[in-house]
Design a protein around this motif. Structure first.
Motif, PDB file in Angstrom:
ATOM      1  N   GLN A 346       0.850  -1.202   0.000  1.00 48.86           N
ATOM      2  CA  GLN A 346       0.000   0.000   0.000  1.00 48.86           C
ATOM      3  C   GLN A 346       0.883   1.249   0.000  1.00 48.86           C
ATOM      4  OE1 GLN A 346      -3.083  -0.330  -0.414  1.00 48.86           O
ATOM      5  NE2 GLN A 346      -3.630  -2.342   0.399  1.00 48.86           N
ATOM      6  N   VAL A 347       0.545   2.202  -0.857  1.00 47.24           N
ATOM      7  CA  VAL A 347       1.345   3.431  -0.956  1.00 47.24           C
ATOM      8  C   VAL A 347       1.128   4.294   0.297  1.00 47.24           C
ATOM      9  CG1 VAL A 347       1.670   5.569  -2.262  1.00 47.24           C
ATOM     10  CG2 VAL A 347       1.287   3.394  -3.459  1.00 47.24           C
ATOM     11  N   ILE A 348       2.234   4.791   0.848  1.00 41.93           N
ATOM     12  CA  ILE A 348       2.181   5.625   2.063  1.00 41.93           C
ATOM     13  C   ILE A 348       2.410   7.075   1.663  1.00 41.93           C
ATOM     14  CG2 ILE A 348       3.165   6.006   4.356  1.00 41.93           C
ATOM     15  CD1 ILE A 348       4.474   3.182   4.073  1.00 41.93           C
ATOM     16  N   THR A 349       1.543   7.966   2.120  1.00 40.54           N
ATOM     17  CA  THR A 349       1.750   9.392   1.864  1.00 40.54           C
ATOM     18  C   THR A 349       1.869  10.146   3.186  1.00 40.54           C
ATOM     19  OG1 THR A 349      -0.626   9.802   1.853  1.00 40.54           O
ATOM     20  CG2 THR A 349       0.401   9.335  -0.285  1.00 40.54           C
ATOM     21  N   GLY A 350       2.459  11.329   3.123  1.00 38.08           N
ATOM     22  CA  GLY A 350       2.468  12.243   4.269  1.00 38.08           C
ATOM     23  C   GLY A 350       3.664  12.125   5.197  1.00 38.08           C
ATOM     24  N   ILE A 351       4.643  11.310   4.838  1.00 42.24           N
ATOM     25  CA  ILE A 351       5.791  11.141   5.746  1.00 42.24           C
ATOM     26  C   ILE A 351       6.557  12.458   5.902  1.00 42.24           C
ATOM     27  CG2 ILE A 351       8.013   9.975   6.032  1.00 42.24           C
ATOM     28  CD1 ILE A 351       6.746   7.463   4.845  1.00 42.24           C
ATOM     29  N   THR A 366       8.579  -1.036   5.617  1.00 45.41           N
ATOM     30  CA  THR A 366       8.384  -0.238   4.402  1.00 45.41           C
ATOM     31  C   THR A 366       9.398  -0.667   3.354  1.00 45.41           C
ATOM     32  OG1 THR A 366      10.012   1.478   4.910  1.00 45.41           O
ATOM     33  CG2 THR A 366       7.764   1.819   5.762  1.00 45.41           C
ATOM     34  N   LYS A 367       9.094  -0.380   2.100  1.00 42.77           N
ATOM     35  CA  LYS A 367      10.112  -0.498   1.057  1.00 42.77           C
ATOM     36  C   LYS A 367       9.807   0.478  -0.056  1.00 42.77           C
ATOM     37  CE  LYS A 367       8.386  -4.095  -1.951  1.00 42.77           C
ATOM     38  NZ  LYS A 367       8.614  -5.398  -2.562  1.00 42.77           N
ATOM     39  N   ILE A 373       7.075   5.059  -1.459  1.00 44.07           N
ATOM     40  CA  ILE A 373       7.271   4.250  -0.254  1.00 44.07           C
ATOM     41  C   ILE A 373       5.980   3.452  -0.036  1.00 44.07           C
ATOM     42  CG2 ILE A 373       7.802   4.292   2.214  1.00 44.07           C
ATOM     43  CD1 ILE A 373      10.023   5.684   0.868  1.00 44.07           C
ATOM     44  N   VAL A 374       6.112   2.133   0.059  1.00 45.39           N
ATOM     45  CA  VAL A 374       4.929   1.287   0.246  1.00 45.39           C
ATOM     46  C   VAL A 374       5.080   0.435   1.504  1.00 45.39           C
ATOM     47  CG1 VAL A 374       4.472   1.196  -2.245  1.00 45.39           C
ATOM     48  CG2 VAL A 374       5.796  -0.639  -1.170  1.00 45.39           C
ATOM     49  N   THR A 375       3.941  -0.062   1.997  1.00 44.67           N
ATOM     50  CA  THR A 375       3.960  -0.905   3.195  1.00 44.67           C
ATOM     51  C   THR A 375       4.582  -2.257   2.854  1.00 44.67           C
ATOM     52  OG1 THR A 375       1.765  -1.832   2.773  1.00 44.67           O
ATOM     53  CG2 THR A 375       1.853   0.199   4.048  1.00 44.67           C
ATOM     54  N   ASN A 376       5.262  -2.833   3.845  1.00 39.26           N
ATOM     55  CA  ASN A 376       5.946  -4.107   3.596  1.00 39.26           C
ATOM     56  C   ASN A 376       5.989  -4.970   4.856  1.00 39.26           C
ATOM     57  OD1 ASN A 376       7.401  -5.836   1.831  1.00 39.26           O
ATOM     58  ND2 ASN A 376       9.324  -5.220   2.794  1.00 39.26           N
ATOM     59  N   GLY A 377       4.954  -4.845   5.701  1.00 35.88           N
ATOM     60  CA  GLY A 377       4.967  -5.648   6.918  1.00 35.88           C
ATOM     61  C   GLY A 377       3.859  -5.209   7.849  1.00 35.88           C
ATOM     62  N   GLY A 378       3.783  -5.839   9.025  1.00 32.03           N
ATOM     63  CA  GLY A 378       2.726  -5.555   9.999  1.00 32.03           C
ATOM     64  C   GLY A 378       2.868  -4.172  10.601  1.00 32.03           C
ATOM     65  N   ARG A 379       3.971  -3.962  11.292  1.00 34.56           N
ATOM     66  CA  ARG A 379       4.213  -2.625  11.821  1.00 34.56           C
ATOM     67  C   ARG A 379       4.913  -1.832  10.718  1.00 34.56           C
ATOM     68  NH1 ARG A 379       6.621  -3.268  17.801  1.00 34.56           N
ATOM     69  NH2 ARG A 379       7.914  -4.864  16.831  1.00 34.56           N
ATOM     70  N   VAL A 380       4.352  -0.712  10.333  1.00 34.23           N
ATOM     71  CA  VAL A 380       4.829   0.023   9.146  1.00 34.23           C
ATOM     72  C   VAL A 380       5.721   1.201   9.537  1.00 34.23           C
ATOM     73  CG1 VAL A 380       4.078   1.359   7.132  1.00 34.23           C
ATOM     74  CG2 VAL A 380       2.825  -0.715   7.804  1.00 34.23           C
ATOM     75  N   LEU A 381       5.240   2.031  10.461  1.00 32.93           N
ATOM     76  CA  LEU A 381       5.981   3.234  10.861  1.00 32.93           C
ATOM     77  C   LEU A 381       5.880   3.402  12.370  1.00 32.93           C
ATOM     78  CD1 LEU A 381       4.454   5.728   8.229  1.00 32.93           C
ATOM     79  CD2 LEU A 381       6.753   4.752   8.107  1.00 32.93           C
ATOM     80  N   GLU A 403      -0.917  13.339   9.554  1.00 32.91           N
ATOM     81  CA  GLU A 403      -0.470  13.679   8.195  1.00 32.91           C
ATOM     82  C   GLU A 403      -0.292  12.438   7.322  1.00 32.91           C
ATOM     83  OE1 GLU A 403      -0.014  16.723   6.972  1.00 32.91           O
ATOM     84  OE2 GLU A 403      -0.620  17.627   8.884  1.00 32.91           O
ATOM     85  N   ILE A 404      -0.145  11.279   7.972  1.00 35.00           N
ATOM     86  CA  ILE A 404       0.242  10.064   7.245  1.00 35.00           C
ATOM     87  C   ILE A 404      -0.978   9.249   6.872  1.00 35.00           C
ATOM     88  CG2 ILE A 404       1.483   7.856   7.499  1.00 35.00           C
ATOM     89  CD1 ILE A 404       3.502   9.447   9.248  1.00 35.00           C
ATOM     90  N   SER A 405      -0.919   8.652   5.697  1.00 35.34           N
ATOM     91  CA  SER A 405      -2.067   7.860   5.265  1.00 35.34           C
ATOM     92  C   SER A 405      -1.624   6.685   4.397  1.00 35.34           C
ATOM     93  CB  SER A 405      -3.009   8.793   4.490  1.00 35.34           C
ATOM     94  OG  SER A 405      -4.028   8.051   3.909  1.00 35.34           O
ATOM     95  N   PHE A 406      -2.229   5.532   4.619  1.00 33.92           N
ATOM     96  CA  PHE A 406      -2.160   4.401   3.683  1.00 33.92           C
ATOM     97  C   PHE A 406      -3.400   3.547   3.896  1.00 33.92           C
ATOM     98  CE2 PHE A 406      -0.614   1.416   6.966  1.00 33.92           C
ATOM     99  CZ  PHE A 406       0.132   2.216   7.809  1.00 33.92           C
ATOM    100  N   ALA A 407      -3.778   2.805   2.879  1.00 33.91           N
ATOM    101  CA  ALA A 407      -5.040   2.062   2.928  1.00 33.91           C
ATOM    102  C   ALA A 407      -5.067   1.103   4.111  1.00 33.91           C
ATOM    103  CB  ALA A 407      -5.230   1.288   1.624  1.00 33.91           C
ATOM    104  N   ASN A 408      -6.188   1.116   4.838  1.00 32.61           N
ATOM    105  CA  ASN A 408      -6.438   0.187   5.950  1.00 32.61           C
ATOM    106  C   ASN A 408      -5.462   0.325   7.122  1.00 32.61           C
ATOM    107  OD1 ASN A 408      -8.577  -0.943   4.467  1.00 32.61           O
ATOM    108  ND2 ASN A 408      -7.126  -2.234   3.363  1.00 32.61           N
ATOM    109  N   MET A 409      -4.839   1.488   7.246  1.00 29.18           N
ATOM    110  CA  MET A 409      -3.888   1.667   8.360  1.00 29.18           C
ATOM    111  C   MET A 409      -4.631   1.593   9.698  1.00 29.18           C
ATOM    112  SD  MET A 409      -3.150   5.709   8.124  1.00 29.18           S
ATOM    113  CE  MET A 409      -4.445   6.909   8.450  1.00 29.18           C
TER     114      MET A 409
END
Ligand code: AMP
Ligand code: GLY
Length: 421
Positions: A346-351, A366-367, A373-381, A403-409
């Protein structure tokens, strides 16, 4: 100096961030790292458990100091391996890391040396484990002996639950080899606090206190996770409690490990329950905590490279370690489905916007993919903030989180609130 950090989570991002502030450091490598770490260090695609490849890399690049984040390479003996080639590495040897690798070992150590902990028994036979339930009482806690990524601890409210937990671990091998033995333990009540300490085999110096939030949902509801947020300091960890914990837990454990010929160097992490009858050890870890590190290291004033070199060289007693008065809060942002499953990609915005609010955004799962920057695991940030007190740090951290957003966070909205009660 050239430094190698091993691991890929928020803890390792915080380590790279702090180590990179040292004037002594010219270059940091991280194996395998993540998208946030890649902004501060050169990531190399070697898994944290690939000991031989890590050694070959460290020798080839002439690494001056290696810092190990996670527990598995420690229990596999990475420190022994690097030391055998004359490389400096921060962390305990395989024999010393047993304090985290085997709960039976650490409980027996505490019993032998009168280090306060819950009453317990260790068993390989189902019948004996079940018979012990009458002695320890219900509720109780049933634990797989070995490493189970934080999942091997079962709080049992009824006799039937406790018997099922024992069977799950010993007969059904729910936790694989980690469950060849069980520890059955008295249930303790109170507030939990994490005390991480630097240790060089002789001297032990506690860091500022922290409290983790293990459950997935607000109000400590839902499943256990790796940790959904932390704050530091924990006001319940008073000077009076510290005056008990330092001699009776930290110094006693370092002395006990020496008696057992398992001298402990690195981070000794005591997970404590502050019970009505005093502090008791729930568990020891042989490494930095995640997410405690993301709340504790922003408060560290002293150069972390200087501290780590002092630990590796057995000079910790000479160090003057200074902390900021400010409090810190870190809020973990996790993927949908965590902790049972986790979505990826999932694409992450707002970092950057979160950082502009004065927070430090540590990456965990993340990766980078096609420049995003996209999600790549359970704990993301893990979004960390300092403030003049916990309330101010909470407010700032959540300004960043918004400020941060990604789908289903998903994230908890009550990190740090316990400190305000
Ligand atoms: P551990 O991995 O041993 O720290 O256990 C994970 C979590 O289980 C701890 O953070 C506590 O919340 C809980 N826990 C472990 N042991 C006990 C105990 N004896 N009494 C109450 N809760 C416990
Ligand atoms: N925060 C818990 C751990 O690192 O084990």
């Amino acid at each position: 100096m050239k430094v190698l950090v091993i691991g890929s989570g928020g803890r390792e991002h915080a380590l790279v961030w702090k180590l990179g502030q040292s004037a002594k450091v010219d270059k940091i490598y991280c194996a395998p790292g993540n998208a946030g770490i890649a902004e501060l260090a050169e990531c190399v695609a070697i898994g944290a458990e690939k000991l031989d490849e890590l050694l070959a890399f460290a020798l080839e690049k002439e690494i001056d100091l290696t810092v190990v984040g996670p527990e598995v390479p420690l229990t596999l003996g990475i420190v022994d391996l690097f030391q055998s080639k004359g490389l400096k590495i921060f962390g305990p040897t395989k024999a010393a890391a047993e304090i985290e690798g085997s709960k039976a070992f650490s409980k027996d150590l505490m019993a032998k040396y009168n280090i306060p902990t819950a009453k317990y028994g260790t068993f390989t036979a189902v019948d004996e484990a079940k018979a012990y339930l009458a002695e320890v009482g219900i509720p109780c806690v049933v634990k797989a002996d070995g490493l189970a990524a934080g999942k091997g601890v079962l709080i049992c409210e009824t006799q039937a639950e406790a018997e099922a937990a024992i069977e799950d671990i010993l007969i059904d091998n729910k936790f694989g080899d980690a469950g060849c033995r069980v520890v059955v333990e008295e249930f303790l009540t109170g507030q939990e606090v994490s005390i991480l300490a630097f240790a060089d085999g002789k001297t032990v110096v506690p860091m500022v206190s922290a409290q983790d939030h293990k459950r997935i949902f607000d109000g400590d509801q839902g499943l256990n996770t790796g940790g959904m947020g932390a704050y530091s300091p924990a006001p319940i960890y008073t000077e009076e409690v510290n005056a008990i914990v330092v001699p009776q837990v930290l110094e006693a454990t370092i002395a006990a490990m020496n008696e057992e010929n398992r001298s402990f160097s690195g981070i000794l992490y005591a997970g404590l329950m502050l019970t009505p009858t005093g502090p008791k050890v729930l568990e020891f870890n042989a490494r930095f905590g995640d997410p405690e590190t993301q709340a504790v290291l922003p408060r560290l004033e002293t150069d972390l490279v200087d501290i780590m070199l002092a630990v590796v060289e057995g000079r910790l007693a000479e160090m003057d370690i200074v902390w900021k008065e400010e409090a810190a809060v870190t809020v973990v942002m996790a993927s949908g489905g965590y902790p049972e499953t986790s979505e990826k990609g999932q694409v992450i915005t707002g970092i950057e916007e979160a950082a502009a609010k004065g927070t430090i955004v540590f990456h965990a799962g993340t990766k980078e993919s096609d420049g995003k920057i996209v999600t790549n695991g359970g704990r993301v940030l893990a979004v960390s903030a300092l403030g003049e007190n916990i309330a101010a740090a909470i407010e700032k951290a959540y300004e960043g989180v918004k400020e941060i957003s990604f789908a289903n966070m998903q994230y908890r909205t009550d990190i740090g609130k316990k400190a305000l009660m």
